[in-house]
Design a protein around this motif. Sequence first.
Motif, PDB file in Angstrom:
ATOM      1  N   HIS A 131     -34.196 -46.887 -99.726  1.00 25.84           N
ATOM      2  CA  HIS A 131     -34.479 -45.822 -99.794  1.00 25.84           C
ATOM      3  C   HIS A 131     -33.650 -45.311 -99.154  1.00 25.84           C
ATOM      4  O   HIS A 131     -33.205 -44.047 -99.812  1.00 25.84           O
ATOM      5  CB  HIS A 131     -35.911 -45.823 -99.403  1.00 25.84           C
ATOM      6  N   ASN A 132     -32.841 -45.647 -98.086  1.00 22.40           N
ATOM      7  CA  ASN A 132     -32.358 -44.723 -96.826  1.00 22.40           C
ATOM      8  C   ASN A 132     -30.973 -45.471 -96.606  1.00 22.40           C
ATOM      9  O   ASN A 132     -29.852 -45.179 -95.328  1.00 22.40           O
ATOM     10  CB  ASN A 132     -33.410 -44.877 -95.518  1.00 22.40           C
ATOM     11  N   HIS A 133     -30.487 -45.783 -97.913  1.00 18.68           N
ATOM     12  CA  HIS A 133     -28.941 -46.212 -97.494  1.00 18.68           C
ATOM     13  C   HIS A 133     -27.988 -45.647 -97.714  1.00 18.68           C
ATOM     14  O   HIS A 133     -26.829 -45.943 -96.976  1.00 18.68           O
ATOM     15  CB  HIS A 133     -28.470 -46.793 -98.611  1.00 18.68           C
ATOM     16  N   LEU A 134     -28.395 -43.902 -97.995  1.00 18.78           N
ATOM     17  CA  LEU A 134     -27.622 -43.357 -97.163  1.00 18.78           C
ATOM     18  C   LEU A 134     -27.119 -43.107 -95.548  1.00 18.78           C
ATOM     19  O   LEU A 134     -26.223 -42.231 -95.130  1.00 18.78           O
ATOM     20  CB  LEU A 134     -27.732 -41.521 -98.162  1.00 18.78           C
ATOM     21  N   ILE A 135     -28.268 -43.646 -95.082  1.00 19.19           N
ATOM     22  CA  ILE A 135     -27.897 -43.688 -93.564  1.00 19.19           C
ATOM     23  C   ILE A 135     -27.830 -45.389 -92.900  1.00 19.19           C
ATOM     24  O   ILE A 135     -27.874 -45.160 -91.384  1.00 19.19           O
ATOM     25  CB  ILE A 135     -28.812 -42.763 -92.559  1.00 19.19           C
ATOM     26  N   SER A 136     -27.637 -45.905 -94.111  1.00 14.03           N
ATOM     27  CA  SER A 136     -27.523 -46.981 -93.398  1.00 14.03           C
ATOM     28  C   SER A 136     -26.161 -47.247 -92.496  1.00 14.03           C
ATOM     29  O   SER A 136     -26.991 -48.077 -91.350  1.00 14.03           O
ATOM     30  CB  SER A 136     -27.162 -48.285 -94.522  1.00 14.03           C
TER      31      SER A 136
ATOM     32  N   GLU B 114     -37.625 -54.162 -95.252  1.00 14.82           N
ATOM     33  CA  GLU B 114     -36.525 -53.675 -96.775  1.00 14.82           C
ATOM     34  C   GLU B 114     -36.612 -52.876 -97.945  1.00 14.82           C
ATOM     35  O   GLU B 114     -35.128 -52.353 -98.014  1.00 14.82           O
ATOM     36  CB  GLU B 114     -36.861 -54.432 -97.403  1.00 14.82           C
ATOM     37  N   LEU B 115     -37.271 -52.214 -98.000  1.00 12.06           N
ATOM     38  CA  LEU B 115     -37.579 -50.986 -98.480  1.00 12.06           C
ATOM     39  C   LEU B 115     -37.388 -49.422 -97.821  1.00 12.06           C
ATOM     40  O   LEU B 115     -36.803 -49.117 -98.589  1.00 12.06           O
ATOM     41  CB  LEU B 115     -39.347 -50.617 -98.895  1.00 12.06           C
TER      42      LEU B 115
ATOM     43  N   ILE C 295     -36.192 -49.101 -87.743  1.00 14.41           N
ATOM     44  CA  ILE C 295     -35.101 -49.974 -88.112  1.00 14.41           C
ATOM     45  C   ILE C 295     -33.973 -49.119 -87.124  1.00 14.41           C
ATOM     46  O   ILE C 295     -32.854 -49.288 -87.181  1.00 14.41           O
ATOM     47  CB  ILE C 295     -34.765 -49.102 -89.889  1.00 14.41           C
ATOM     48  N   LEU C 296     -34.236 -47.818 -86.612  1.00 12.52           N
ATOM     49  CA  LEU C 296     -32.836 -47.108 -85.772  1.00 12.52           C
ATOM     50  C   LEU C 296     -32.491 -47.877 -84.483  1.00 12.52           C
ATOM     51  O   LEU C 296     -32.318 -48.100 -83.890  1.00 12.52           O
ATOM     52  CB  LEU C 296     -33.166 -45.799 -85.974  1.00 12.52           C
TER      53      LEU C 296
END
Length: 135
Positions: A56-61, A51-52, A6-7
């Motif tokens: 789950h990591n929305h704070l660093i989205s 997607e999960l 993702i990153l």
Amino acid sequence: KGLLCILYAEDQKKATSALSKAYLDDCNQPYSKRLYKSLKKYKGFCKEVTELLIAHNHLISERFFMKDGWLQLQNLDSNICSGVVKSFVENRRPILCYHDSWIVSLNDQDLLRVSVKESWFEVLGTYNNLQLDVK
């Protein structure tokens, strides 16, 4: 591995594709060397995992799918590490960096804890998500 996809990826579709490739590469390894032995892949598996992870990591989205987002995070990590090493050099104590860990003498464990906390706060301005595991 999924979070790294993702990153590093340009978009969610490419992240899913990269995760799928990593999983398939793992499946081609001898069973004893596989990292993901317990995963049972099904159609849409990697898309769902992606997607999960995003949810789950929305704070660093804000770091996801950025061309150089991973580079910025790596720079923060390097700055934290540099602060820890600087503290040991100033105290004339030996330290060995290894990936995101440090090797120090048993007598220097407290110095390591303090140095990591100070450097973390100096770089990030908060203690949020700081987790120390000293072995």
